[in-house]
Design an enzyme around this catalytic site. Structure first.
Site, PDB file in Angstrom:
ATOM      1  N   ASP A   1      24.152  30.562  93.233  1.00 22.40           N
ATOM      2  CA  ASP A   1      25.421  29.845  93.042  1.00 22.40           C
ATOM      3  C   ASP A   1      25.683  28.707  94.033  1.00 22.40           C
ATOM      4  OD1 ASP A   1      26.280  30.945  90.745  1.00 22.40           O
ATOM      5  OD2 ASP A   1      27.825  32.232  91.612  1.00 22.40           O
TER       6      ASP A   1
ATOM      7  N   LYS B   1      22.072  24.752  92.659  1.00 17.80           N
ATOM      8  CA  LYS B   1      20.739  24.187  92.374  1.00 17.80           C
ATOM      9  C   LYS B   1      20.674  23.539  90.990  1.00 17.80           C
ATOM     10  CE  LYS B   1      19.072  28.305  93.172  1.00 17.80           C
ATOM     11  NZ  LYS B   1      20.246  28.950  93.781  1.00 17.80           N
ATOM     12  N   THR B   2      21.108  24.275  89.986  1.00 15.41           N
ATOM     13  CA  THR B   2      21.004  23.761  88.618  1.00 15.41           C
ATOM     14  C   THR B   2      21.951  22.593  88.396  1.00 15.41           C
ATOM     15  OG1 THR B   2      20.356  25.960  87.880  1.00 15.41           O
ATOM     16  CG2 THR B   2      21.051  24.432  86.180  1.00 15.41           C
TER      17      THR B   2
ATOM     18  N   ILE C   1      12.110  22.686  72.518  1.00 18.90           N
ATOM     19  CA  ILE C   1      11.759  23.618  73.591  1.00 18.90           C
ATOM     20  C   ILE C   1      12.136  23.111  74.979  1.00 18.90           C
ATOM     21  CG2 ILE C   1       9.830  24.490  72.233  1.00 18.90           C
ATOM     22  CD1 ILE C   1       8.010  23.107  74.305  1.00 18.90           C
TER      23      ILE C   1
ATOM     24  N   HIS D   1      13.003  32.218  88.159  1.00 21.07           N
ATOM     25  CA  HIS D   1      11.641  31.867  87.795  1.00 21.07           C
ATOM     26  C   HIS D   1      10.645  32.797  88.446  1.00 21.07           C
ATOM     27  CE1 HIS D   1      11.120  27.858  85.755  1.00 21.07           C
ATOM     28  NE2 HIS D   1      12.389  28.173  85.614  1.00 21.07           N
TER      29      HIS D   1
ATOM     30  N   ASP E   1      32.659  18.369  98.371  1.00 18.44           N
ATOM     31  CA  ASP E   1      33.977  18.016  97.823  1.00 18.44           C
ATOM     32  C   ASP E   1      34.994  19.128  98.037  1.00 18.44           C
ATOM     33  OD1 ASP E   1      34.043  19.648  94.912  1.00 18.44           O
ATOM     34  OD2 ASP E   1      32.054  19.215  95.682  1.00 18.44           O
TER      35      ASP E   1
ATOM     36  N   ALA F   1      27.088  18.005  93.973  1.00 16.91           N
ATOM     37  CA  ALA F   1      26.392  18.008  92.676  1.00 16.91           C
ATOM     38  C   ALA F   1      27.404  17.818  91.557  1.00 16.91           C
ATOM     39  CB  ALA F   1      25.623  19.313  92.505  1.00 16.91           C
TER      40      ALA F   1
HETATM   41  P1  GTP Z   1      21.638  30.287  90.417  1.00 18.40           P
HETATM   42  O1  GTP Z   1      20.704  29.578  89.517  1.00 18.40           O
HETATM   43  O2  GTP Z   1      22.353  31.419  89.776  1.00 18.40           O
HETATM   44  O3  GTP Z   1      20.993  30.678  91.710  1.00 18.40           O
HETATM   45  O4  GTP Z   1      22.814  29.278  90.806  1.00 18.40           O
HETATM   46  P2  GTP Z   1      22.693  27.738  91.132  1.00 18.40           P
HETATM   47  O5  GTP Z   1      22.327  27.565  92.552  1.00 18.40           O
HETATM   48  O6  GTP Z   1      21.853  27.045  90.143  1.00 18.40           O
HETATM   49  O7  GTP Z   1      24.212  27.279  90.988  1.00 18.40           O
HETATM   50  P3  GTP Z   1      24.887  26.479  89.792  1.00 18.40           P
HETATM   51  O8  GTP Z   1      24.357  25.105  89.739  1.00 18.40           O
HETATM   52  O9  GTP Z   1      24.791  27.305  88.573  1.00 18.40           O
HETATM   53  O10 GTP Z   1      26.375  26.375  90.316  1.00 18.40           O
HETATM   54  C1  GTP Z   1      27.157  27.491  90.596  1.00 18.40           C
HETATM   55  C2  GTP Z   1      28.625  27.105  90.553  1.00 18.40           C
HETATM   56  O11 GTP Z   1      28.919  26.182  91.588  1.00 18.40           O
HETATM   57  C3  GTP Z   1      29.042  26.440  89.265  1.00 18.40           C
HETATM   58  O12 GTP Z   1      30.311  26.881  88.901  1.00 18.40           O
HETATM   59  C4  GTP Z   1      29.080  24.958  89.632  1.00 18.40           C
HETATM   60  O13 GTP Z   1      29.993  24.226  88.857  1.00 18.40           O
HETATM   61  C5  GTP Z   1      29.534  25.026  91.070  1.00 18.40           C
HETATM   62  N1  GTP Z   1      29.093  23.854  91.819  1.00 18.40           N
HETATM   63  C6  GTP Z   1      27.838  23.387  91.912  1.00 18.40           C
HETATM   64  N2  GTP Z   1      27.808  22.290  92.681  1.00 18.40           N
HETATM   65  C7  GTP Z   1      29.068  22.045  93.079  1.00 18.40           C
HETATM   66  C8  GTP Z   1      29.686  21.037  93.894  1.00 18.40           C
HETATM   67  O14 GTP Z   1      29.056  20.127  94.405  1.00 18.40           O
HETATM   68  N3  GTP Z   1      31.027  21.144  94.100  1.00 18.40           N
HETATM   69  C9  GTP Z   1      31.767  22.148  93.554  1.00 18.40           C
HETATM   70  N4  GTP Z   1      33.066  22.150  93.823  1.00 18.40           N
HETATM   71  N5  GTP Z   1      31.241  23.089  92.783  1.00 18.40           N
HETATM   72  C10 GTP Z   1      29.891  23.054  92.543  1.00 18.40           C
HETATM   73 MG    MG Z   2      20.678  27.801  88.596  1.00 19.88          MG
END
Ligand code: GTP
Ligand code: MG
Length: 370
Positions: free
Chosen positions: A90, A93-94, A113, A137, A190, A224
């Site tokens: 969370d 990353k994505t 795909i 992964h 932010d 992000a």
């Molecule tokens: P996993 O793949 O489960 O390990 O998570 P991840 O690291 O890919 O996190 P993901 O991108 O799914 O983001 C998790 C949450 O954080 C989501 O609700 C995003 O909207 C929020 N989020 C990501 N980047 C930011 C950011 O820069 N600012 C804020 N305020 N929220 C963010």
């Molecule tokens: Mg992710």
């Protein structure tokens, strides 16, 4: 795997063919001069004449066809960096990858795909960067387990409101073990409770010391979600990859690693691979583990059919006989007969290993009972 015709055995041992046939018949085996006997049977025949039968070391088919010749310096050409995004759950990353792709990938939208491919090619200033998203992964674990140097750079994503967490540390250890440089993306700046300074302090305890504190780790503050700091991050990636002078020989048969694989109802076996060396083309014969076949089609990360994939580029391969294992290497070989021979050789070896394991198991069980 190791068998010999009775004719050959007769010549090697100096025993008449008829005597061998008679001997076999006395053991209830009817055969002729062209029949093959396995190593055990050959040993039995030899024993009757006090001849010890020894299996000659064969150069195995893998080392003949899959040994990669070292490339000369003049054959090497620059290749795009492979960048893996890692970090605690969370931490964004994505979202970061989404931001990167949306700001850089032209409007040709993902389809088919594409959604399932964890590797993305992004273009910036006419240069390519290949990104791999790690969450969930298995691919990455399997690759690391083999010590494969698939990644050139790790982007460590740390949420500024959360700081260093267990998987952050785990990611640092993986990168260190693989000897891969880390760029830190301090994300979620932010947020009102974001504290980038705390992230720097916590990370310096793990040897990631920011440049402004006299260290050599690049920290890039980003959001992000708001797409802030993305271009700065991309610039840093390109800067670092320039220093790494990443090169590969594109003018030879391809080899690389399987990063994802699945069975598709319509398309059959779909293997997403990362080309590490050479150029993979439609029509090539590929072997990976025991899976092999002619490349029927190559599909890039945007769902487009492509004719070839050069070093660092991820593509999905259609046409393999089975679904290959994630983390396995793949190789292009000269023809399908060789691919099948390697596959058979490996299947034999797997069977032998399973057989050995069963024997070992029963021995251990017996031993434990006593
Ligand atoms: P996993 O793949 O489960 O390990 O998570 P991840 O690291 O890919 O996190 P993901 O991108 O799914 O983001 C998790 C949450 O954080 C989501 O609700 C995003 O909207 C929020 N989020 C990501 N980047 C930011 C950011 O820069 N600012 C804020 N305020 N929220 C963010
Ligand atoms: Mg992710």
């Amino acid at each position: 795997p190791s068998s010999i015709s009775i004719k050959e055995l007769s010549e090697l041992l100096g025993i008449k063919v008829n005597d061998i046939l008679k001997f076999l018949l006395s053991h209830g085996i009817s055969s002729n001069i062209n029949s093959n006997v396995d190593f055990e049977t050959a040993t039995m025949i030899g024993a009757k004449y006090n001849i010890e039968v020894i299996l000659e070391e064969q150069q195995d088919i893998e080392s003949i066809y899959l040994t990669e010749e070292p490339d000369r310096e003049d054959q090497m050409e620059p290749r795009p960096p492979i960048v893996t995004v890692m970090g605690h759950v969370d931490h964004g990353k994505t979202t970061l990858l989404d931001a990167i792709r949306k700001t850089n990938v032209t409007s040709s939208e993902a389809g088919g795909i594409t959604q399932h491919i964890g590797a993305y090619t992004v273009e910036l200033n006419n240069r390519k960067i290949v990104f791999i998203d790690t969450p969930g992964h298995e691919a990455f674990t399997a690759m690391r387990a083999r010590g494969a140097q698939i990644t050139d750079i790790v982007i460590l994503v740390v949420a500024a409101d959360d700081g260093v967490m267990p998987q952050t540390i785990e990611a640092i250890n993986h990168a260190k073990a693989a000897n891969v440089p880390i760029i830190v993306a301090v994300n979620k700046i932010d947020k009102p409770n974001a504290n980038a300074e705390r992230v720097k302090q916590e990370l310096s305890e793990y040897g990631l010391i920011p440049e402004e504190w006299g260290g050599d780790t690049i920290f890039v503050p980003v959001s992000a979600l708001r797409k802030q700091g993305i271009n700065e991050l991309l610039e840093m990636i390109l800067l670092l990859s320039d220093l790494l002078e990443l090169k590969a020989n594109p003018n030879k048969r391809a080899s690389g690693v399987v990063i994802e694989s699945r069975l598709d109802k319509g398309m059959g076996s779909v293997a997403t691979v990362l080309v590490q060396s050479g150029t993979l083309k439609v029509g090539d014969i590929v072997i990976s583990g025991t899976s092999f076949g002619r490349v029927r089609a190559l599909i890039d990360d945007k769902g487009r059919r492509v004719k070839k994939a050069t070093p660092s580029i991820p593509v999905s391969v259609l046409g393999l006989s089975e679904v290959p294992n994630v983390g396995d290497k793949f190789y292009v070989v000269p023809d399908e007969k060789i691919a099948k021979a390697i596959s058979d050789y490996r299947k034999d070896r797997l069977r032998q290993q399973q057989y050995n394991n069963i024997n070992k198991l029963s021995f251990d069980q017996l031993f434990n009972q006593i």
